[in-house]
Design an enzyme around this catalytic site. Structure first.
Site, PDB file in Angstrom:
ATOM      1  N   THR A  56       0.729  -1.213  -0.006  1.00 54.11           N
ATOM      2  CA  THR A  56      -0.094   0.182  -0.160  1.00 54.11           C
ATOM      3  C   THR A  56       0.864   1.222   0.059  1.00 54.11           C
ATOM      4  O   THR A  56       0.658   1.968  -0.840  1.00 54.11           O
ATOM      5  CB  THR A  56      -0.925   0.110   1.227  1.00 54.11           C
ATOM      6  OG1 THR A  56      -1.739  -1.203   1.316  1.00 54.11           O
ATOM      7  CG2 THR A  56      -2.034   1.210   1.039  1.00 54.11           C
ATOM      8  N   ALA A  57       1.768   1.221   0.956  1.00 59.13           N
ATOM      9  CA  ALA A  57       2.534   2.657   1.134  1.00 59.13           C
ATOM     10  C   ALA A  57       3.651   2.579  -0.119  1.00 59.13           C
ATOM     11  O   ALA A  57       4.182   3.345  -0.707  1.00 59.13           O
ATOM     12  CB  ALA A  57       3.120   2.709   2.509  1.00 59.13           C
ATOM     13  N   GLU A  78       9.667  -6.773  -4.500  1.00 56.51           N
ATOM     14  CA  GLU A  78       8.403  -7.427  -4.023  1.00 56.51           C
ATOM     15  C   GLU A  78       8.390  -8.878  -3.890  1.00 56.51           C
ATOM     16  O   GLU A  78       8.760  -9.587  -5.008  1.00 56.51           O
ATOM     17  CB  GLU A  78       7.225  -6.950  -4.747  1.00 56.51           C
ATOM     18  CG  GLU A  78       5.841  -7.756  -4.428  1.00 56.51           C
ATOM     19  CD  GLU A  78       5.395  -7.780  -3.106  1.00 56.51           C
ATOM     20  OE1 GLU A  78       5.189  -8.614  -2.561  1.00 56.51           O
ATOM     21  OE2 GLU A  78       5.510  -6.634  -2.309  1.00 56.51           O
ATOM     22  N   ASN A 142      -7.630  -6.549   1.206  1.00 60.64           N
ATOM     23  CA  ASN A 142      -8.595  -6.091   2.285  1.00 60.64           C
ATOM     24  C   ASN A 142      -9.862  -5.971   1.732  1.00 60.64           C
ATOM     25  O   ASN A 142     -10.214  -6.208   0.441  1.00 60.64           O
ATOM     26  CB  ASN A 142      -8.076  -4.800   2.884  1.00 60.64           C
ATOM     27  CG  ASN A 142      -7.833  -3.776   1.726  1.00 60.64           C
ATOM     28  OD1 ASN A 142      -8.702  -3.883   0.794  1.00 60.64           O
ATOM     29  ND2 ASN A 142      -7.129  -2.697   2.062  1.00 60.64           N
ATOM     30  N   TYR A 143     -11.018  -5.653   2.449  1.00 57.29           N
ATOM     31  CA  TYR A 143     -12.482  -5.138   2.188  1.00 57.29           C
ATOM     32  C   TYR A 143     -12.542  -4.071   1.372  1.00 57.29           C
ATOM     33  O   TYR A 143     -13.717  -3.638   1.195  1.00 57.29           O
ATOM     34  CB  TYR A 143     -13.498  -5.374   3.597  1.00 57.29           C
ATOM     35  CG  TYR A 143     -13.684  -6.866   3.779  1.00 57.29           C
ATOM     36  CD1 TYR A 143     -14.354  -7.666   3.167  1.00 57.29           C
ATOM     37  CD2 TYR A 143     -12.874  -7.560   4.911  1.00 57.29           C
ATOM     38  CE1 TYR A 143     -14.493  -9.035   3.643  1.00 57.29           C
ATOM     39  CE2 TYR A 143     -12.949  -8.686   5.511  1.00 57.29           C
ATOM     40  CZ  TYR A 143     -13.801  -9.522   4.759  1.00 57.29           C
ATOM     41  OH  TYR A 143     -13.820 -10.908   5.040  1.00 57.29           O
ATOM     42  N   MET A 144     -11.458  -3.125   1.163  1.00 57.16           N
ATOM     43  CA  MET A 144     -11.432  -2.087   0.453  1.00 57.16           C
ATOM     44  C   MET A 144     -12.276  -0.939   1.275  1.00 57.16           C
ATOM     45  O   MET A 144     -12.669   0.197   0.435  1.00 57.16           O
ATOM     46  CB  MET A 144     -12.261  -2.362  -1.126  1.00 57.16           C
ATOM     47  CG  MET A 144     -11.419  -3.071  -1.884  1.00 57.16           C
ATOM     48  SD  MET A 144     -12.257  -3.476  -3.531  1.00 57.16           S
ATOM     49  CE  MET A 144     -13.522  -4.648  -3.044  1.00 57.16           C
ATOM     50  N   ALA A 145     -12.470  -0.914   2.460  1.00 57.21           N
ATOM     51  CA  ALA A 145     -13.025  -0.056   3.116  1.00 57.21           C
ATOM     52  C   ALA A 145     -12.160   1.247   3.189  1.00 57.21           C
ATOM     53  O   ALA A 145     -10.982   1.136   3.599  1.00 57.21           O
ATOM     54  CB  ALA A 145     -13.437  -0.425   4.599  1.00 57.21           C
ATOM     55  N   HIS A 556      -5.448  -4.628  11.032  1.00 53.74           N
ATOM     56  CA  HIS A 556      -4.833  -3.259  11.103  1.00 53.74           C
ATOM     57  C   HIS A 556      -3.630  -3.221  12.193  1.00 53.74           C
ATOM     58  O   HIS A 556      -3.653  -2.303  12.934  1.00 53.74           O
ATOM     59  CB  HIS A 556      -5.793  -2.249  11.630  1.00 53.74           C
ATOM     60  CG  HIS A 556      -6.886  -2.161  10.683  1.00 53.74           C
ATOM     61  ND1 HIS A 556      -8.228  -1.615  10.883  1.00 53.74           N
ATOM     62  CD2 HIS A 556      -6.987  -2.617   9.247  1.00 53.74           C
ATOM     63  CE1 HIS A 556      -9.037  -1.520   9.864  1.00 53.74           C
ATOM     64  NE2 HIS A 556      -8.361  -2.085   8.856  1.00 53.74           N
TER      65      HIS A 556
END
Length: 619
Positions: A56-57, A78, A142-145, A556
């Site tokens: 993500t970052a 990666e 993730n659940y994309m929230a 998280h």
């Protein structure tokens, strides 16, 4: 050919084609081959910046550095590969997001699934911890929230690191810089939702990360909104303007054009691949960071996985190395490279480069409990059970119109946050009340979530529907840690989130459990006896027993390489993410947070944007 196979084949081709991964592009007469974006395995090379971790970052900061007009050379390392290729469309189709965090047999090619040590707060259960092993990292699982923290929590961040650059007003431009927001499409979403949001905190479009409300919301969300009102939780004007006390629909990292997941790979990394000379190294593991006699990071040893698993070579950095391997692997890499607690390194015969007692410590994570109910509202139950009639229609709607059951994240229609009301707090100990009072007034204690996915009984019928109503502790008092068992990054880190080990967390969890039940009853969504737990679980003691046996996680983890001032001996990095005790090295991911704010998955993007700005402006 089945609808599912058609979806996988057509969707995968569309993903690759639109991403510019068709093998080549012709741009203004210039032939740009796909292979140009890949570093050559086994060949030593030098770059201005090396980013370890394409998550993500990592993808965000790598893209910003590569896109700078100065033309810096950037490499991304990666361990995984591309989730579209390794995991078919299960990580691409929005409505299939529940697949990605499940432990699978055989193990997933895009998920580390790291087992925790036995968790004392959870009846000594060992739980597999999902972490992304792919370009996109956990933004691919993730659940994309997507929602942002609160104004008060960012003031607390600034105070903790003694740097006002981290106040809400000073980070909001970097949140906005990442995203490209699409307003709700009421031709696909039920207009009765009448979604409210603060457009000023989402526009003008920054990009490249797509956020939207998706192209489907389940109607149970309307009943849940009514339930929130009845239990005293009022509506808020969106979830991204710095206020989370209340309820509202949640934005997600979805590209509404194709109703597909938008990860850091499909947004930041592909933008860089299409517009710069960035080099990516797939299936390549960072083994250790190299330092010169002045303790400046100069390069790293990497290992190519696959046919030649022991083939190691060196990549060098002219300017900086940026560790973005996540809350477990970033501290692991620091330790195997000689930065960490002295006793740990000495026990494993790792030469000490810089003593840093905070590496691997101070880990924050949010416990989560989910109550399953049978309901008359439509959920994802029949899709999960692969009911051919339901699945066939869902696939047809998705392919033809990017709508229907597969076009949303299967949750987020109505999410609530609150400080527990006074009657819930009456049972709290004075110690718990004192500790909770340290959180700012706008920092919620619990988050109430609906999920269209739920466990179901063995005798479920082809017309049954089940829903999960959950509660997350977003002001946790327990602190976890991680460490290493060897000097080899191929060995899994030892992780201990320590959920529910502080007695205050269980006090809050019991009341959160009761609030979920109040919410379910007030909404009228639970039209039959609860599936799990049953209605027989009533007393506090019974609720505690149930939580210890059924409590779970929301993935998280943060703060295992925490940011802090020079006066804090446990601070691993400074407020510009520079690793203390060495030069030329930063940590930029959720492990760098000084604590876990009440947010979803977006803080990594903001951090990456802000640190990239520091780097590019010589800070």
């Amino acid at each position: 050919m089945s609808f599912l196979h058609l979806l996988i084949l057509s969707g995968l081709f569309q993903t690759i084609r639109t991403a510019g991964l068709t093998g080549y592009q012709i741009n203004g007469g210039v032939n740009s081959l796909l292979g140009n974006s890949f570093g050559q395995p086994g060949v030593e090379a030098t770059y201005d910046y090396i980013v370890i971790g394409g998550g993500t970052a990592g993808n965000a900061i790598a893209a910003r550095l590569a896109l700078d007009p100065a033309g810096y050379s950037v490499a991304v390392i990666e361990t995984g590969s591309f989730y579209e290729l390794d995991n078919s469309n299960r990580t691409t189709v929005a409505g299939y997001d529940y697949y990605s965090v499940q432990a699978e047999t055989p193990p997933s090619f895009v998920n580390y699934n790291i087992p925790t040590v036995p968790q004392a707060g959870y009846n000594n259960r060992t739980i597999d911890y999902a972490q992304g092993r792919t370009f996109g990292g956990s933004s691919a699982l993730n659940y994309m929230a997507y929602h942002r923290p609160t104004i008060g929590s960012m003031q607390m961040w600034a105070d903790a690191v003694q740097d006002d650059d981290w106040t809400w007003d000073n980070v909001l431009p970097f949140y906005k810089k990442s995203v490209n927001f699409t307003a709700p499409d009421y031709t696909k979403i039920n207009p009765q939702f009448d979604i409210q949001y603060n457009e000023s905190v989402l526009t003008p479009p920054g990009g490249p990360l797509q956020i939207s409300y998706g192209n489907h919301m389940f109607d149970y969300g309307l009943a849940l909104q009514d339930g929130f009102e009845k239990i005293g939780i009022g509506a808020i004007n969106g979830t991204n303007a710095g206020n989370l006390i209340g309820y509202g629909p949640q934005t997600g990292t979805l590209n509404p054009v194709g109703a597909t997941r938008d990860s850091s790979k499909t947004s930041f990394l592909e933008t860089a691949m299409q517009n710069t000379n960035i080099k990516i190294y797939q299936t390549t593991t960072a083994k250790r960071i190299l330092f010169d006699d002045n303790k400046e990071a100069t390069g790293l040893v990497v290992e190519m996985q696959g046919i030649h698993p022991t083939a190691q070579y060196t990549l060098s950095a002219r300017r900086e190395i940026i560790v973005s391997a996540g809350a477990f692997h970033s501290p692991q890499l620091l330790m195997v490279s000689g930065i960490g607690p002295r006793a740990t390194l000495e026990d494993l015969n790792i030469p000490l480069v810089a003593e840093s007692e905070g590496v691997g410590q101070n880990m924050w994570d949010q416990p989560w409990i989910g109550l399953a109910y049978k309901t008359t509202y439509e959920t994802q139950t029949q899709v999960i059970l692969n009911n051919p009639n339901v699945t066939g229609q869902a696939v047809s709607e998705y392919l033809a119109n990017q709508s229907g059951l597969l076009a949303g994240i299967g949750g987020g229609e109505s999410v609530g946050w609150e400080k527990l009301p006074s009657r819930s707090r009456a049972s709290f100990s004075n110690t718990t009340l004192a500790l909770l009072s340290r959180f700012p007034p706008d920092w919620p204690e619990i988050e109430l979530d609906p999920l269209a996915y739920s466990p179901v009984p063995d005798n479920v019928s082809s017309t049954d529907h089940y829903i999960t109503l959950g509660a997350c502790l977003v002001a946790p008092l327990s602190r976890g840690n991680m460490t290493i068992s060897s000097n080899d990054t191929n060995d899994r880190p030892i992780i201990n989130p320590a959920w529910m080990t502080h007695p205050g967390d269980m006090e809050v969890a019991v009341q959160a459990f009761k609030r979920v039940r109040e919410w379910a009853t007030a909404s009228g969504i639970a039209t039959a006896a609860a599936y799990n737990p049953s209605a027989d679980v009533r007393t506090d003691a019974q609720i505690v027993d149930w939580i210890r046996e059924n409590g779970n996680l929301i993935y998280h983890p943060t703060s295992s390489c925490a940011m802090g001032p020079s006066s804090d001996p446990s601070a691993v990095i400074d407020s510009h993410a520079r690793v203390r005790g060495v030069t030329g090295l930063r940590v930029v991911d959720a492990s760098a947070f000084p604590f876990l704010p009440p947010r979803a998955s977006d803080g990594d993007d903001m951090l990456a944007e802000k640190i990239a700005d520091y780097i590019l402006t010589g800070q």
